[in-house]
Write a protein that holds these residues in place. Structure first.
Motif, PDB file in Angstrom:
ATOM      1  N   GLY A 195      62.391  43.571  30.927  1.00 51.42           N
ATOM      2  CA  GLY A 195      61.898  43.386  32.375  1.00 51.42           C
ATOM      3  C   GLY A 195      61.213  44.592  32.606  1.00 51.42           C
ATOM      4  N   SER A 196      60.833  44.475  33.999  1.00 51.90           N
ATOM      5  CA  SER A 196      60.212  45.544  34.739  1.00 51.90           C
ATOM      6  C   SER A 196      60.166  45.514  35.880  1.00 51.90           C
ATOM      7  N   VAL A 197      59.818  46.614  36.976  1.00 53.78           N
ATOM      8  CA  VAL A 197      59.888  46.610  38.157  1.00 53.78           C
ATOM      9  C   VAL A 197      58.586  47.251  38.888  1.00 53.78           C
ATOM     10  N   ASN A 198      57.848  46.651  39.699  1.00 49.04           N
ATOM     11  CA  ASN A 198      56.887  47.079  40.510  1.00 49.04           C
ATOM     12  C   ASN A 198      56.955  47.807  41.640  1.00 49.04           C
ATOM     13  N   THR A 199      56.142  48.989  41.776  1.00 46.60           N
ATOM     14  CA  THR A 199      56.327  49.706  43.200  1.00 46.60           C
ATOM     15  C   THR A 199      55.688  48.815  44.197  1.00 46.60           C
ATOM     16  N   SER A 221      69.084  42.621  32.153  1.00 45.32           N
ATOM     17  CA  SER A 221      67.404  42.284  32.451  1.00 45.32           C
ATOM     18  C   SER A 221      67.184  42.532  33.869  1.00 45.32           C
ATOM     19  N   MET A 222      66.264  42.747  34.065  1.00 41.51           N
ATOM     20  CA  MET A 222      65.809  43.101  35.673  1.00 41.51           C
ATOM     21  C   MET A 222      64.282  42.850  36.113  1.00 41.51           C
ATOM     22  N   GLY A 223      64.041  42.792  37.271  1.00 40.29           N
ATOM     23  CA  GLY A 223      62.661  42.344  37.834  1.00 40.29           C
ATOM     24  C   GLY A 223      62.429  42.554  39.275  1.00 40.29           C
TER      25      GLY A 223
END
Length: 471
Positions: A195-199, A221-223
């Protein structure tokens, strides 16, 4: 304690909560200057106490060790050292330091490096003694063996890092771009992360992180998003804190140029007589652990200490949190005896943290423990220091109220939502003449009829305000 008169029996707001919400309440306040009951409501009724159980554990810990007691974590060389190589295993032996963190990993690993070792030919062995194989024992922890999105349900362990949790730092970059994700230990994560995380803007953040355990181990897992300019630190419970801590330690060793050729294994075994000490880390003193477990209601610290108390008393490995918690029931009985309530009998306590909904304590039990500690002048300052004064609380919901509530109350809270709602507070009140009152108020909701925490707290605060106005 002396019997309460009918004229002073009212906890009016809590009685109204019983009528309005169908809650079950136990409450009592005792003047510690003379041992007299000031007001009570079903004081001997035992209910689910949630984290108010931690008040008992803190008292039991101070009965077992001095406030400056520390617990060590050591790394031993189990084999011959030839040049810069260890022909054998590195062994990690813990004493149950519940405050061991990723910074401690670096401190230990640096000592191994300073010992001149660059290669370990064998395994990194994590020795779980003095704890034996532990079952999950509570619903939250059993569910957390498979999947978790929280940090409070890690199994206790004689060796664990960051309260038995995976720790991630999420650092925002430019709005709309991907945030940076790091292990808090400053090394590569030893488990998969997807997963990925947005600013994002604060309204669009919605950051989430799950730990899922597959047949070959933990995964993360992350988001979602993280607000620009606001870094976030996240903890998620490990399914096996001893193994997870060992995997992180191997990564830190590698970063310092110490290569472990074998595997990370968790294996209980007596420490070999010929094993040599390479590294040692003393954990935070007991006084600091008690402040953290009371002020922040840390379940991991509490249940590790529960097991440590039992390990002080038996030779065989401690393998059951429920059996270890008998020491807590014994402490309550001693306190009840000192307060002339020996007829109450032992309470049911299966954990020190209160994660076990089968725990049962009454307001009378809790106030007896509070009075017991108050009269132990050598440990009372440490015990009292762990409680929260509402006006200085880290949580906004406790700060609402009159000046007396904000300044003359020191308390611990307890909350559960399943299998029924639980909210309570217990602690000390300071009288206007400088004297002390011990109090406990605990409400359990009926099944399928939860009582909102804020409503219960408002009722407690109202009754405490009237009590402080009288004293």
């Amino acid at each position: 304690m002396t019997p309460v008169s009918r004229a002073l029996a009212a906890w009016d707001s809590m009685r109204a909560l019983e009528m309005r919400r169908g809650a079950t309440v136990t409450a009592v306040a005792v003047d510690l200057d003379n041992g007299k009951v000031i007001q009570s409501l079903s004081p001997s009724l035992r209910l689910t106490p949630a984290s108010l159980t931690k008040l008992v554990l803190a008292a039991a810990a101070l009965d077992t060790w001095p406030a400056d007691k520390t617990f060590a974590t050591r790394i031993l060389a189990n084999g011959a050292i030839e040049g810069d190589s260890l022909i054998g295993d590195l062994m990690v032996v813990g004493e149950g330091d519940s405050t061991f963190d990723h910074q401690s990993l670096w401190f230990l690993a640096a000592q191994v490096k300073q010992a001149g070792i660059s290669t370990v030919d064998g395994d990194l062995v994590i020795n779980p003694l003095p704890f034996g194989p532990l079952a999950c024992e509570t619903k939250d922890r059993c569910e957390g063996m498979v999947r978790t999105h929280t940090s409070y349900n890690a199994l206790p362990s004689a060796f664990g890092v960051d309260y038995g949790s995976w720790c991630l730092d999420v650092k925002p970059t430019l709005p709309g771009a991907a945030a940076q994700i790091f292990s808090c230990a400053g090394v590569g994560l030893p488990i998969p992360l997807s997963g990925s995380v947005n600013t994002a803007t604060p309204l669009d953040s919605g950051l989430w992180l799950d730990r899922v355990t597959l047949p070959d181990g933990d995964t993360l897992s992350m988001g979602g998003g993280v607000a620009s300019g606001v870094p976030v630190r996240l903890y998620r419970s490990m399914s096996d804190p001893a193994l997870g801590g060992g995997l992180l330690l191997r990564q830190v060793l590698a970063s310092l140029g110490v290569s472990v050729r074998g595997n990370v294994v968790v294996e209980p075994q007596p420490v070999p007589a010929k094993a040599s000490l390479l590294a040692e880390m003393q954990g935070m003193p007991l006084r600091e652990q008690i402040q953290r477990l009371l002020r922040y209601s840390n379940n991991y610290i509490t249940d590790v200490l529960t097991l440590n108390i039992a390990a002080e008393q038996v030779l065989e490995p401690v393998s059951s949190l429920a059996s270890a918690s008998r020491n807590l029931s014994d402490l309550v009985q001693r306190a009840l005896l000192a307060a002339n309530h020996a007829e109450a009998g032992p309470p049911t306590l299966l954990s020190g943290s209160g994660l076990t909904p089968e725990n049962r304590l009454s307001a009378q039990d809790l106030v007896a423990v509070l009075e017991y500690e108050y009269r132990r002048t050598e440990t009372f300052p440490v015990y009292y220091a762990g409680l929260v004064v509402p006006g200085q609380a880290p949580y906004g919901y406790l700060k609402r109220g009159d000046t007396a509530w904000k300044e003359r109350v020191a308390l611990k809270t307890g909350t559960l939502s399943e299998p029924h709602s639980v909210f309570g507070t217990a602690g000390y009140l300071r009288k206007s003449n400088g004297g002390w009152i011990a109090f406990a108020v605990l409400a359990n909701g009926a099944p399928h009829k939860p009582v909102p925490m804020r409503e219960t707290l408002a009722a407690i605060r109202s009754d405490i305000d009237r009590l402080l106005a009288r004293y």
